[in-house]
Design a protein around this motif. Structure first.
Motif, PDB file in Angstrom:
ATOM      1  N   HIS A  12       0.826  -1.200   0.000  1.00 58.35           N
ATOM      2  CA  HIS A  12       0.000   0.000   0.000  1.00 58.35           C
ATOM      3  C   HIS A  12       0.866   1.258   0.000  1.00 58.35           C
ATOM      4  N   SER A  65      -6.810   1.320   1.153  1.00 62.12           N
ATOM      5  CA  SER A  65      -7.145   0.356   0.100  1.00 62.12           C
ATOM      6  C   SER A  65      -8.190   0.932  -0.843  1.00 62.12           C
ATOM      7  N   LEU A  66      -9.152   1.674  -0.272  1.00 58.60           N
ATOM      8  CA  LEU A  66     -10.168   2.291  -1.115  1.00 58.60           C
ATOM      9  C   LEU A  66      -9.543   3.287  -2.078  1.00 58.60           C
ATOM     10  N   GLU A  96      -6.633   3.159  -3.388  1.00 55.08           N
ATOM     11  CA  GLU A  96      -5.987   2.403  -4.459  1.00 55.08           C
ATOM     12  C   GLU A  96      -7.020   1.855  -5.440  1.00 55.08           C
ATOM     13  N   ARG A  97      -8.148   1.428  -4.915  1.00 55.37           N
ATOM     14  CA  ARG A  97      -9.203   0.947  -5.808  1.00 55.37           C
ATOM     15  C   ARG A  97      -9.755   2.099  -6.649  1.00 55.37           C
ATOM     16  N   ARG A  98      -9.889   3.263  -6.044  1.00 55.16           N
ATOM     17  CA  ARG A  98     -10.345   4.418  -6.823  1.00 55.16           C
ATOM     18  C   ARG A  98      -9.352   4.747  -7.928  1.00 55.16           C
ATOM     19  N   ALA A 108      -7.310   2.721  -9.384  1.00 57.14           N
ATOM     20  CA  ALA A 108      -7.416   1.697 -10.436  1.00 57.14           C
ATOM     21  C   ALA A 108      -8.654   1.922 -11.287  1.00 57.14           C
ATOM     22  N   LEU A 109      -9.744   2.341 -10.644  1.00 60.14           N
ATOM     23  CA  LEU A 109     -10.970   2.630 -11.381  1.00 60.14           C
ATOM     24  C   LEU A 109     -10.764   3.812 -12.331  1.00 60.14           C
ATOM     25  N   ALA A 133     -15.191  -0.321  -0.829  1.00 57.35           N
ATOM     26  CA  ALA A 133     -14.521  -1.226  -1.758  1.00 57.35           C
ATOM     27  C   ALA A 133     -15.536  -1.940  -2.637  1.00 57.35           C
ATOM     28  N   ALA A 159     -16.488   0.370  -5.454  1.00 56.19           N
ATOM     29  CA  ALA A 159     -15.416   0.423  -6.464  1.00 56.19           C
ATOM     30  C   ALA A 159     -15.455  -0.820  -7.347  1.00 56.19           C
ATOM     31  N   SER A 160     -15.685  -1.960  -6.727  1.00 56.34           N
ATOM     32  CA  SER A 160     -15.790  -3.191  -7.518  1.00 56.34           C
ATOM     33  C   SER A 160     -17.014  -3.160  -8.425  1.00 56.34           C
ATOM     34  N   THR A 219     -16.339  -0.867 -11.369  1.00 53.33           N
ATOM     35  CA  THR A 219     -15.464  -1.527 -12.345  1.00 53.33           C
ATOM     36  C   THR A 219     -16.255  -2.524 -13.183  1.00 53.33           C
TER      37      THR A 219
END
Length: 1560
Positions: A316, A418-419, A421-423, A425-426, A451, A454-455, A458
């Motif tokens: 992270h 983590s959120l 990072e997901r954002r 990636a999105l 999360a 975000a999933s 995606t």
């Protein structure tokens, strides 16, 4: 290859660089070239362009580079040369050039050659032609390569040249000569085992030989004793003594072995030696090295607990200052429900401090995720910044965040990271797609708060822009290397029905619903509709008709197109991230959990099973399951296939959600068309809910409850651990609190006097083992004296007792008695101290005694001795003992029943946080940790450190001498990096001497001197505050301590006897307010810490040592708990001693009990008359007596029959949950009772009949599987004792079960009844009559029909296919046939097909002993059955009229005048059909005329031909329909059909031959 010109140019340089260079004179005796020979380059042949290019590119290495080679490389080369020389020496003679070769060489080169020269081997020529060589090289080539390679002996050519004039300086023609010849002659040692060398390698070899040759010549030139020896003299010497190389081979073996060993041995790494698992265990992986190197706390670099053996590196990214505001607002709503209640609600007690809470959370996040400070540092040194400080009321700070809140904040902050990072990636996916979606940008992206969202986003992007995703990511560039085509297995298609429909015209139809799916979602999440429906003029069906494919072969009905359009919209609604999140929120507040048992669970989960609590759970609110282990137990039961779990929405919540979604989608118009479209939209909503939204909500709710329940249980275990380790060492009388006691630990093991001895160990205050011994018992005087002598010598502060059985209480009592008797013995009372004897928790000791750590530390001790070591260490420091366990700490039981439900990683994380809290609360003496491996286990839990960083820190300190003087050395000597130092400094204690030394030596140089503040919890960043407080408390000025050590005043205040009073006189509140006003520094809590540390450095802040209670001791020694020794339970006991008024008994766990006379029997007899020693009894626990001080544990029981017979089910029964499905429970209980009764009834039936078996239905079928068709099994019935069941085999894998009622049945089941009734109409006097007249009669009927030519074996589908094939071959005919009804054993199906365009009709045929029944029409035989079918079918075809022109029916029994039947019609009349050639009844001689069976045929019966069947008895096929002929068939025109499979041949012959005997 080097040219002479090039070598000449570098010759002087070679001489200058060589330190061995002599006088520089030219050597005499060198061969001189021919007069005409010149060294000028103009004489050389021209070099081609390739040669020039090689020279330019450095293909030829300059001679000046030869001195740059390392000595080790030279040595290896020399060894390799010697090895090759040894291998090739035996081939020298074969390789000498003959005379012709030499003459040819002299002719072409113009030079003279000696008659011994090495042959140039093929394959070793250089790529470029050799340069012209000088004749000056003649002296060199006269010796072989053997001479050139030897460093130790004078070479032949050296001896020849000793008369050379070496006094001429600057001459180095020898090198040129050698180079000239080298370029022409290839030496033998240039051959490699693997083939020819390249140009660079050959040039390097030549340079090496030149260098060695020069060194030899210089060496000989410096030896004047060799002067004066002429050539003849040397030749004589050689003849006598040889040239010195004869025995070189003896020296080559060792050198070759060393050379080969060096060549074969690669560079070794520890990865090549150790197994990967061992490398991980030793923390030597690349990730471990990276963790050690990074200036980030170790635990912050790990994705899991550092206690876990499988801890992995976290990838992270840290937060930045720009993320803190969003992070604080995100975290604050997820911190805890208590914070929400106290701060967010208007009536909360701290609602006015909401802004301060946000600021405190922001500061905490900054410390944790930006500055990389661990929780202990923030809690200890930055607590002022997470508390509310009001300068007006400094004495009343409000703690905004507790220690638990900080850990929770850290966990939630990790989720936010983590959120992020997901954002990211999105966002990257969205940018790569290269599309513009306003709904995504303006609505979805801004609302991605979890999360899951975000999933979902995606997935939504991937669904909506699938084609764009393919085209964007399947790219290649023109300069990419062409990939070789690799044959791959074809992967299954993952194209969904949605994607297929989107590519068709149906997607246009979906757009006609008037509003886009995302607009519906926006309407749903807003308070009012902002997007409205576009009305359609046509109703849905008519509108869909426009999209029907004009091609009739591919056209789909409009209804199907509408259904596919609804599916498209429902999928897009169901995949919408915002709508999914709304559904999750709805589930979070309204989810209901229900449980139903499986078939296996119904029987296995009884009232005493732990799962019984939720066996029939019904609609329990999910929010009520978060703070209990119940849901985890439910999931465990589900994994064992005992229950099924269902999660639903409450009906009200589901209705509200559906209504709100319908309102967001529906049209406001009231027209019929609008209503029709609203109905279609309602179907879309229903489909979206059922197929997408509700399943998503169920899945999320399941994981949410599970995670919350696991967190709750882990927190409970962590709290138990905190209670055990957050305590000071045991404090004996007359000891200062916090001091470590000396301990004597004793154990008797299992307490068997014949096997087990008593182990005793003594540990001093420092935890060192001073003495250990073993005694057989404490009964013998010698053993008692030895024990007391050890006690007097060692004088322990406390005696710890532990063991594995209840016999340990006897040891405790004996030790107390010995100490007490010694005290009361008079003269020796002063010698024996008053030593407390205690029990201690032994969970850690039990693990330690068998551990590798114990074996390494105390290999000389027995297992029981190591157990005692664990007991003693626990008394001295429970914290040390638990910290030393490492990952084995998860094996300790902290929660008796449900700890196994927590994942190990989560449990280790929770336990590690408690260890970190307590270790940093206590502090670690760093110098002791370096020298004491046991104490060193605490170091890994210090803030900023971990197993890896603690390991390397200890090694660094040990390399410095193993002792630190002050904390400054951590930075000055590079022991810790900056962030690690800031985290750990305040928790690493350096014990100081009382007197301070000057900070500079006599030379004025800075030296490391002790600092008293390094022995406190005060952080170095607050040292100035501490010195200021000490100066003010002592009322000193800065001038008074100007020349002293900065912390001199600190040592003065610490040594001051009135330091506490002087520090209390300071007004710390004003000091804190002034600092806040001046610099906005919050230091109120820090000032309190400084004050306490100046008074009592690293003082004991923990609670007192907690001794185990009576139940805990009982559980430790016996395993019994409150649950297993509850009053009212029945236990098995063994009588030990029998007295007049009582019996002493012992439980299986070893606890002794007593049964008084009045509780022994109801008769009041003496115990001596009732019980004998060793007898086993059952007794009810009526009392449990625990006296820990007297070491007495016993139970009182009752063995009276009345008490025992009542049972203990009510005490063992598990209480069910309040949310209980009583209706389902009652239904299942009744079913279980019926099965139990049936089982009892079946097992008690005993009927003397060869066909009777105690089988159930499945067993009966298995038994009959290998029997003949028609065989019978009589068995008990599940309907009660007055019923029997008869199972007979109809066909393979087809069995009929007949219920038989017994009249006057025997209640005991030993005999059969007097009468047996079947179907209420058939009555039989015994079982044999029932078998013969009912079962076998039906079996004959079945076989008769199966023997008929119209019967078709196989399934009904096989018969259908046969009928269709026949009609297809004979279009003008119809067909029918029979087959067994596999679903209703004992029945047939009659199937017929009227023509090729009709469908196959199926009628049931029931078989009874006396007839076949087509519907309600009986038929005595198969022909009559066929006739009955034809009549019924005919009547249905003509509306019931089969007569003449008037449509009247022929009266029953009447006769119609003969006439020629019309084509396609049967001859009317009844009597004419069966008068001639009648087949007799096979079951008897009675007439089978229809009149013999009352009501067999309806009025108007008329004869009928076989309806589409082939002609019977060999008659030619008639045209149209014809009355069949019933002539007696003869052998010539009738072939008997074979018997069907499974039919006994004799039975088939009797039926087919019409010779069945007997009547019916």
């Amino acid at each position: 290859m080097s040219s002479p010109v090039r070598e000449h140019g570098h010759a002087p340089r070679d001489d200058e660089d060589d330190p061995m260079q002599g006088s520089g004179q030219e050597e005499e005796g060198d061969a001189v070239g021919p007069a005409g020979a010149s060294d000028d380059s103009s004489e050389e042949p021209e070099e081609d362009e390739e040669e020039e290019r090689r020279i330019r590119e450095g293909f030829i290495v300059d001679e000046d580079e030869e001195e740059e080679q390392e000595d080790s490389e030279e040595e290896r080369r020399r060894r390799k040369k010697r090895r090759k020389k040894h291998h090739h020496r035996h081939r020298d003679e074969d390789e000498e050039l003959d005379e012709d070769d030499l003459e040819l060489l002299e002719e072409n080169t113009g030079a003279a050659f000696p008659r011994r020269i090495t042959r140039i081997r093929p394959g070793r020529e250089t790529e470029s032609p050799p340069a012209a060589s000088s004749s000056k090289a003649r002296a060199v080539v006269e010796s072989s390569d053997e001479d050139l390679d030897n460093d130790d002996f004078p070479r032949v050519q050296d001896i020849h040249n000793i008369w050379d004039d070496e006094r001429a300086a600057g001459r180095d023609d020898d090198d040129v000569d050698m180079d000239d010849m080298d370029n022409f002659i290839e030496y033998e040692d240039e051959e490699e085992a693997g083939g020819a060398m390249d140009e660079n390698e050959r040039e390097e070899r030549r340079r090496e030989r030149r260098r060695l040759e020069k060194a030899r010549r210089r060496a000989f030139g410096s030896r004047p004793e060799l002067a004066g020896i002429d050539q003849n003299a040397w030749e004589e010497i050689h003849e006598v003594f040889g040239d010195g190389h004869d025995y070189d081979w003896a020296l080559l073996g060792d050198e070759e072995a060393v050379f080969e060993e060096e060549q074969a041995k690669p560079e070794m790494k520890y990865q090549d030696v150790f197994e990967p698992s061992e490398i991980r265990a030793r923390l030597l992986t690349e990730d471990d090295d990276l963790i050690r190197a990074q200036d980030i706390p170790e635990r912050m670099q790990l994705a899991t607990s550092s206690l876990s053996p499988s801890a992995t590196l976290s990838l992270h990214k840290p937060l930045t200052e720009n993320d803190l505001d969003d992070a604080a607002s995100w975290v604050i709503t997820r911190l805890s429900s208590r914070k929400e209640r106290d701060f967010f609600r208007g009536d909360g007690p701290y609602h006015h401090l909401l802004s301060d809470l946000v600021q405190a959370i922001t500061c905490a996040l900054r410390y944790l995720f930006v500055s990389s400070f661990e929780v202990p540092y923030v809690w200890t040194h930055k607590r002022d910044y997470i508390s509310h400080f009001n300068p007006a009321t400094p004495r009343a700070p409000v703690e905004l965040l507790s220690l638990d809140d900080l850990w929770r904040l850290y966990s939630v902050g990790q989720k936010y990271r983590s959120l992020l990072e997901r954002r990211a990636a999105l966002d990257a996916l969205y940018s790569r797609l290269g599309i513009t979606d306003e709904y995504f940008q303006n609505e979805v992206r801004k609302r991605v708060e979890t999360a899951e969202m975000a999933s979902d986003a995606t997935e939504w992007l991937g669904m909506k822009y699938r084609e764009e995703k393919k085209s964007k990511f399947d790219v290649s560039f023109h300069d990419d290397e062409e990939q070789s085509e690799v044959r791959k297995h074809k992967t299954p298609s993952r194209i969904s029905a949605y994607e297929l429909a989107k590519k068709t015209i149906v997607s246009k139809l979906a757009e006609g619903f008037g509003i886009k799916p995302h607009e519906v979602v926006l309407n749903f999440i807003s308070d009012h509709n902002t997007h409205f429906v576009e009305e359609q003029e046509l109703n849905p069906l008519a509108y869909a008709e426009q999209f029907v494919d004009p091609d009739g072969t591919r056209a789909q009905p409009a209804e199907d197109l509408l259904a596919r359009a609804r599916m498209i919209i429902a999928t897009e609604l169901g995949k919408d991230p915002l709508l999914r999140q709304e559904m999750r929120n709805t589930f979070k507040s309204n989810a209901l959990v229900s449980v139903l048992p499986t078939e296996r669970g119904i029987t296995k989960i009884d009232e005493h099973h732990p799962y019984y609590n939720f066996k029939y759970l019904l609609n329990k609110n999910a929010a009520d399951m978060l703070q209990s282990p119940q849901f985890l137990n439910i999931l465990a039961a589900e994994s064992e296939h005992l229950v099924t779990v269902s999660i639903t929405l409450s009906p009200e919540a589901k209705a509200n959600f559906e209504r709100k979604l319908n309102d967001a989608y529906a049209s406001d118009s009231f027209s019929d068309t609008a209503r029709a479209w609203n109905e279609e939209r309602s179907r879309v909503v229903q489909e979206a809910l059922e197929q997408h939204l509700i399943p998503v909500g169920i899945k999320w709710t399941r994981e949410w409850i599970r995670e919350e329940a696991e967190d709750y249980l882990a927190k409970q275990c962590a709290q138990t651990l905190r209670e055990r380790i957050d305590v000071a060492p045991y404090t004996a009388p007359n000891m200062k609190r916090g001091d470590t006691p000396s301990v004597m630990a004793m154990s008797w093991g299992k307490g068997d006097p014949h096997k087990d001895s008593i182990a005793i160990v003594f540990l001093d205050e420092a935890g060192r083992l001073r003495e250990h011994t073993k005694l057989d018992n404490l009964v013998n005087t010698e053993n008692q004296d030895e024990f007391m002598d050890m006690l007097k010598r060692r004088r322990p502060d406390v005696i710890a007792i532990g063991g594995f059985s209840i016999a340990t209480t006897k040891l405790s009592r004996r030790v107390k008695e010995l100490i007490e008797s010694a005290k009361n013995s008079g003269d020796r009372s002063d010698e024996v101290p008053s030593i407390p004897v205690i029990y201690v928790h032994d969970e850690v000791a039990r693990i330690y005694q068998h551990s590798q750590r114990a074996e390494d530390e105390f290999s000389a001790l027995t297992s029981l001795g190591k157990y005692c070591i664990g007991l003693a260490r626990y008394v001295q420091s429970p914290l040390n003992e638990y910290a030393a366990l490492g990952s084995d700490i998860s094996a300790i039981t902290f929660e008796e029943e449900f700890q196994h439900l927590i994942p190990k990683e989560k449990l280790l994380t929770a336990l590690e946080r408690v260890l970190v809290d307590v270790v940093n609360k206590v502090g670690v003496d760093i110098n002791r940790a370096v020298t004491d491996s046991y104490y060193q286990h605490l170091l890994r839990f210090v803030g900023g450190l971990g197993p890896r960083k603690a390991q390397v820190l200890v090694k660094k300190i040990a390399s410095m001498g193993g002792n630190l003087v002050n904390r400054d050395q951590f930075i000055k000597n590079g022991l810790l990096t900056t962030k690690i130092f800031l985290n750990a400094a305040g928790f690493l204690r350096i014990v100081q001497d009382s007197e301070l030394k000057p900070a500079k030596n006599r030379h004025g140089e800075d030296i490391d001197v002790p600092d008293p503040l390094d022995s406190t919890r005060i952080h170095p960043e607050d040292y100035e505050l501490a010195r200021k407080m000490a100066t003010d408390a002592l009322e000193l000025d800065e001038e008074d301590v100007h020349d002293e050590h900065p912390s001199h005043v600190v040592s003065l205040i610490m040594q001051d006897e009135e330091n506490e009073r002087k520090l209390d006189d300071l007004n710390l509140d004003d000091f804190a307010v002034n600092m806040f006003v001046a610099n906005q520094d919050k230091k109120r809590h820090t000032l309190n810490v400084i004050r306490m540390e100046l008074v009592d450095p690293f003082g004991e802040r923990r609670a007192d040592f907690v001794l185990p209670g009576d139940w805990e001791v009982l559980t430790m020694l016996t395993g019994e708990t409150r649950r297993t020794l509850r009053v009212g339970l029945i236990v098995s006991v063994q009588a030990m001693r029998v007295k007049d008024n009582f019996v002493i008994v012992r439980l299986d766990s070893g606890i002794e009990g007593m049964i008084n006379k009045r509780y022994l029997t109801d008769s009041g007899l003496s115990p001596l008359q009732v019980v004998k020693p060793g007898q086993t009894l059952s007794g009810v626990i009526i009392d449990v007596k625990l006296d820990l001080a007297a070491d007495q544990f016993s139970v009182e029981l009752s063995s009276r029959e009345n008490d025992v017979s009542a049972g203990d089910s009510q005490y063992r029964r598990v209480k069910h949950d309040e949310k209980w499905n009583h209706a389902q429970y009652d239904r299942d209980a009744e079913m279980q009772a019926r099965k139990k009764r049936a089982e009892v009834d079946r097992t008690r039936r005993v009927i003397k009949h060869p066909n009777f078996h105690n089988f159930n239905s499945q067993q009966a079928e298995v038994y009959l599987e290998k029997q003949q068709r028609g065989d019978v099994v009589i068995r008990p019935s599940s309907k009660g004792s007055d019923h029997l069941a008869v199972t007979w085999k109809v066909d393979d894998k087809l069995y009929q079960h007949i219920d038989v009622v017994e009249i006057n049945a025997d209640p005991t089941g030993q005999h059969a009844g007097s009468k047996f009734v079947v179907d209420g109409t058939h009555q039989f006097s015994d079982l044999d009559e029932l078998i013969v007249n009912h079962v076998q009669a039906m079996a004959r009927k079945v076989e008769e029909l199966m023997m008929h030519e119209k019967f078709k074996p196989g399934t009904e589908d096989d018969l259908h296919l046969s009928l269709r094939n026949f009609v297809a071959a004979n279009p003008s005919k119809s067909a029918y046939g029979f087959t067994l009804n596999r679903k209703r054993p004992g029945h047939f199906n009659l199937c017929y097909l009227a023509n090729k365009n009709s469908t196959v009709q199926t009628w049931p045929v029931r078989v009874t002993p006396e007839a076949y029944y087509l519907f309600d029409t009986p038929a005595a035989g198969v022909p009559e059955l066929c006739d009955a079918f034809k009549i019924r079918q005919k009547s249905m075809s003509y509306g019931g009229g089969l007569g003449g022109p008037a449509g009247g029916k022929t009266p029953y029994g009447g006769r119609t005048p003969g006439r020629t039947p019309a084509p396609g019609h049967a001859t009317p009349g009844h009597m004419s059909v069966r008068q001639v050639g009648r087949t007799p009844n096979p079951y008897g001689g009675a007439s089978t005329h229809p009149s013999a069976v009352p009501g067999a045929y309806p009025p108007g019966y008329g004869g009928m031909s076989q309806y589409g069947a082939p002609p019977q008895y060999g008659a030619p096929p008639p045209a149209g329909f014809q009355t069949p002929s019933y002539q007696q068939p003869g052998p010539s025109n009738y072939g008997q059909p074979p018997a069907p499979p499974g039919v006994h041949p004799s039975r088939a012959a009797m039926i087919q031959g019409n010779s069945w005997p007997g009547g019916f």
